[in-house]
Design a protein around this motif. Sequence first.
Motif, short mmCIF file in Angstrom:
data_model
loop_
_atom_site.label_atom_id
_atom_site.label_comp_id
_atom_site.label_asym_id
_atom_site.label_seq_id
_atom_site.Cartn_x
_atom_site.Cartn_y
_atom_site.Cartn_z
N ASN A 137 -0.54 -6.50 2.37
CA ASN A 137 -0.66 -7.09 1.04
C ASN A 137 -1.26 -6.04 0.11
OD1 ASN A 137 -1.77 -8.49 -1.25
ND2 ASN A 137 -1.49 -10.39 -0.12
N SER A 138 -0.61 -5.80 -1.02
CA SER A 138 -1.05 -4.73 -1.93
C SER A 138 -2.50 -4.91 -2.38
CB SER A 138 -0.14 -4.68 -3.16
OG SER A 138 -0.15 -5.92 -3.85
N GLU A 139 -2.97 -6.16 -2.44
CA GLU A 139 -4.33 -6.41 -2.88
C GLU A 139 -5.37 -5.82 -1.92
OE1 GLU A 139 -4.65 -10.62 -3.29
OE2 GLU A 139 -3.02 -10.76 -4.77
N GLN A 140 -4.96 -5.58 -0.65
CA GLN A 140 -5.90 -5.06 0.35
C GLN A 140 -5.52 -3.65 0.82
OE1 GLN A 140 -7.20 -7.99 3.32
NE2 GLN A 140 -5.88 -9.47 2.31
N HIS A 141 -4.71 -2.98 0.03
CA HIS A 141 -4.23 -1.65 0.41
C HIS A 141 -5.37 -0.68 0.71
CE1 HIS A 141 -2.67 2.47 -0.39
NE2 HIS A 141 -1.62 2.01 0.27
N ASN A 142 -6.48 -0.83 0.00
CA ASN A 142 -7.61 0.09 0.17
C ASN A 142 -8.25 -0.01 1.56
OD1 ASN A 142 -8.52 -2.56 -0.70
ND2 ASN A 142 -10.58 -1.69 -0.83
N LEU A 143 -7.94 -1.06 2.32
CA LEU A 143 -8.52 -1.21 3.66
C LEU A 143 -7.76 -0.41 4.72
CD1 LEU A 143 -9.28 -5.07 3.71
CD2 LEU A 143 -10.87 -3.19 3.26
N LEU A 144 -6.58 0.08 4.35
CA LEU A 144 -5.78 0.84 5.31
C LEU A 144 -6.46 2.18 5.64
CD1 LEU A 144 -2.14 0.34 4.00
CD2 LEU A 144 -2.94 -0.23 6.29
N PRO A 145 -6.56 2.52 6.92
CA PRO A 145 -7.11 3.84 7.28
C PRO A 145 -6.06 4.92 7.08
CG PRO A 145 -6.39 2.70 9.24
CD PRO A 145 -6.16 1.75 8.10
N LYS A 146 -6.44 6.16 7.27
CA LYS A 146 -5.46 7.25 7.23
C LYS A 146 -4.53 7.10 8.42
CE LYS A 146 -5.75 11.93 5.52
NZ LYS A 146 -6.64 13.11 5.35
N LEU A 147 -3.23 7.11 8.15
CA LEU A 147 -2.26 6.80 9.20
C LEU A 147 -1.42 8.01 9.57
CD1 LEU A 147 -0.98 3.40 7.78
CD2 LEU A 147 -2.54 3.69 9.70
N PRO A 148 -1.01 8.10 10.85
CA PRO A 148 -0.06 9.14 11.25
C PRO A 148 1.25 8.97 10.48
CG PRO A 148 -1.05 8.09 13.17
CD PRO A 148 -1.44 7.27 11.98
N ALA A 149 1.96 10.06 10.30
CA ALA A 149 3.18 10.04 9.49
C ALA A 149 4.30 9.21 10.11
CB ALA A 149 3.67 11.48 9.27
N ASN A 150 4.23 8.98 11.43
CA ASN A 150 5.32 8.26 12.09
C ASN A 150 5.20 6.74 11.99
OD1 ASN A 150 3.08 8.15 13.79
ND2 ASN A 150 4.32 8.10 15.65
N ILE A 151 4.16 6.22 11.31
CA ILE A 151 4.00 4.78 11.15
C ILE A 151 4.61 4.34 9.82
CG2 ILE A 151 2.34 2.89 10.90
CD1 ILE A 151 0.46 4.35 12.72
N ASN A 152 5.51 3.37 9.87
CA ASN A 152 6.14 2.86 8.65
C ASN A 152 5.19 1.90 7.95
OD1 ASN A 152 8.69 4.12 9.25
ND2 ASN A 152 9.01 2.54 10.80
N LEU A 153 5.14 1.99 6.62
CA LEU A 153 4.34 1.07 5.81
C LEU A 153 5.28 0.28 4.91
CD1 LEU A 153 1.22 3.08 4.58
CD2 LEU A 153 1.23 1.05 6.02
N PHE A 154 5.00 -1.03 4.80
CA PHE A 154 5.87 -1.89 3.99
C PHE A 154 4.98 -2.87 3.23
CE2 PHE A 154 9.10 -4.70 2.64
CZ PHE A 154 10.33 -4.09 2.84
N GLU A 155 5.05 -2.81 1.91
CA GLU A 155 4.24 -3.71 1.08
C GLU A 155 4.90 -5.08 0.97
OE1 GLU A 155 2.82 -4.07 -3.55
OE2 GLU A 155 2.90 -2.06 -2.66
N VAL A 156 4.13 -6.14 1.15
CA VAL A 156 4.65 -7.51 1.03
C VAL A 156 3.71 -8.33 0.14
CG1 VAL A 156 5.84 -7.54 3.25
CG2 VAL A 156 3.43 -8.19 3.16
N ASN A 157 4.25 -9.41 -0.42
CA ASN A 157 3.40 -10.30 -1.21
C ASN A 157 2.92 -11.46 -0.34
OD1 ASN A 157 5.51 -12.28 -1.15
ND2 ASN A 157 6.47 -11.28 -2.93
N ASN A 158 2.09 -12.31 -0.90
CA ASN A 158 1.50 -13.41 -0.12
C ASN A 158 2.56 -14.35 0.43
OD1 ASN A 158 -1.18 -12.62 -0.39
ND2 ASN A 158 -1.41 -13.64 -2.37
#
Length: 248
Positions: A49-70
Amino acid sequence: MLSKSQISFIKSLHQKKYRKEHGLFLVEGIKSIKEFIQSSYQIHTIFYNSEQHNLLPKLPANINLFEVNNAELDKISTLQTPQGFLALIHLPKNRDLNLNDLKNQFTLVLDGVQDPGNMGTIIRTADWFGFKNIICSPDSVEVFNPKTVQATMGSLARVNIFETDLPLFLADNAIPVFGALLDGESIYNTKWGKEGLVILGNEGKGISPDVIKKINKPVTIPRIGEAESLNVAVSAAIFCAELVRVRN
């Protein structure tokens, strides 16, 4: 935006047969997801959820990220109140159960444990007390069941789970086999030694007859009051605590 096919695919992973088919399972909540990121598990995709994006740690490049709404998160989550993050994680490759890996330590063996919450709590408890391996019978609840995964609070990332035919496995085993039975010796008087397999049974039926035959050291948690039985996860915690105490 998630497409209908993406939503359908993720929701299919709520069921065991599709988890096995696609080799993926779900983990929800940033705290648990972080535990898997730091483990040997392979992360496929993290939905956030974009509202909590700041909680994501630094991720390896091979992990896919996908933003979703509530609304999208509500559709793909297994929880009544989604926690802002959902990850798809690859199922681990089947590992051979090697008796040498179980020597000079104690290992929990679960015979037909059915409740996902109990299974998850046992895994979390094992992790707390430093137990690295758990052996399960094939009729035990699947450890990648979303409710089980949630109950482990990330501990599944650190505890090795093996599934095997218990009577067959125990027949070829030279390690002492302790079993939680009502007519056993008190766990507080038992001479545990330095290694052993500690068997805990099904919530209602206990340890199956074929497995009981393989037990050479029946043990029990002494009953002081009038309760008919103990919850299997509570029993596991008492056994783990006592085993750690006697080894230290």
